[in-house]
Write a protein that holds these residues in place. Structure first.
Motif, short mmCIF file in Angstrom:
data_model
loop_
_atom_site.label_atom_id
_atom_site.label_comp_id
_atom_site.label_asym_id
_atom_site.label_seq_id
_atom_site.Cartn_x
_atom_site.Cartn_y
_atom_site.Cartn_z
N GLN A 1 146.98 47.79 63.93
CA GLN A 1 147.16 49.06 63.22
C GLN A 1 146.06 50.07 63.53
N TYR B 1 154.56 46.25 53.37
CA TYR B 1 155.68 45.81 54.21
C TYR B 1 156.04 44.39 53.81
N ALA C 1 153.78 43.84 66.79
CA ALA C 1 153.65 45.04 65.94
C ALA C 1 152.18 45.35 65.67
N GLU D 1 150.56 46.69 68.92
CA GLU D 1 151.02 48.05 69.22
C GLU D 1 150.49 49.06 68.21
N ASN E 1 151.50 49.93 65.02
CA ASN E 1 152.31 50.76 64.14
C ASN E 1 153.43 49.93 63.51
N ARG F 1 155.39 50.93 61.00
CA ARG F 1 156.55 51.76 60.68
C ARG F 1 157.57 51.78 61.81
N GLU F 2 157.11 51.75 63.05
CA GLU F 2 158.03 51.75 64.18
C GLU F 2 158.79 50.43 64.30
N ALA F 3 158.30 49.38 63.64
CA ALA F 3 158.92 48.06 63.73
C ALA F 3 159.90 47.78 62.60
N CYS G 1 162.97 47.24 60.07
CA CYS G 1 164.36 46.83 60.22
C CYS G 1 165.23 47.70 59.30
#
Length: 168
Positions: free
Chosen positions: A3, A112, A146, A149, A151, A153-155, A157
């Motif tokens: 993150q 999350y 995730a 990378e 982020n 939020r981009e992951a 579902c």
């Protein structure tokens, strides 16, 4: 680094003595092996009101639990703070913890939920079913990616939140 330099708590829970209900704890043990910078892992049987103080110290928290009826192999969803009418020692939900952390500690922690699909819940035993093991491996790979990378939020579902139906 997970993150983009933010502090992340992965809060894993469930009962390892109830077969696939132990998916949360198994996830935590597997994910600890990566030793990602900025990521702390906490493993417990259930969520507790005391967890609100802990998660308030983080930028993001990922609640990891087994799902009975969840999407296969897992679901990853945003959790929004939602006040509870009352708190008991047996039914603290992720959205309630986020709300409590916000109310009591001014937390802005993003939440999350990672719900891992399990299949065997009605017996006692400390092993995971073959399907749960497969789903666990995929969920670990997913969250590692995730994190790397940077982020969550981009992951996300599109499926609805799995809020711990696996707990018995």
């Amino acid at each position: 680094m997970c993150q983009a330099g933010k502090k992340v708590l992965i809060l894993c829970y469930g009962n390892p003595g109830r077969l696939d209900d132990g998916l949360g704890a198994a996830f935590g043990r597997e994910f600890e092996k990566f030793r990602l910078q900025g990521v702390d892992i906490d493993i417990d049987y259930q969520l507790n009101v005391e967890d609100a103080m802990t998660l308030a110290e983080y930028d993001s928290v990922v609640f990891v639990d087994a799902c009975i009826n969840g999407q296969e192999p897992f679901q990853f969803n945003l959790v929004e703070p939602e006040p509870a009418i009352s708190y008991t020692s047996h039914s603290v939900e992720p959205e309630h913890l986020l709300s409590l952390a916000k109310e009591m500690f001014g937390s802005k922690t993003e939440g999350y939920a990672l719900g891992i699909r399990g299949y065997e819940f009605n017996e006692f035993g400390e092993e995971l079913s073959p399907g749960a093991l497969r789903n666990l491996e995929l969920a670990v790979d997913f969250l590692k990616k995730a994190c790397l990378e940077g982020n969550f939020r981009e992951a996300l579902c599109p499926a609805p939140l799995c809020s711990g139906e696996g707990r018995n």
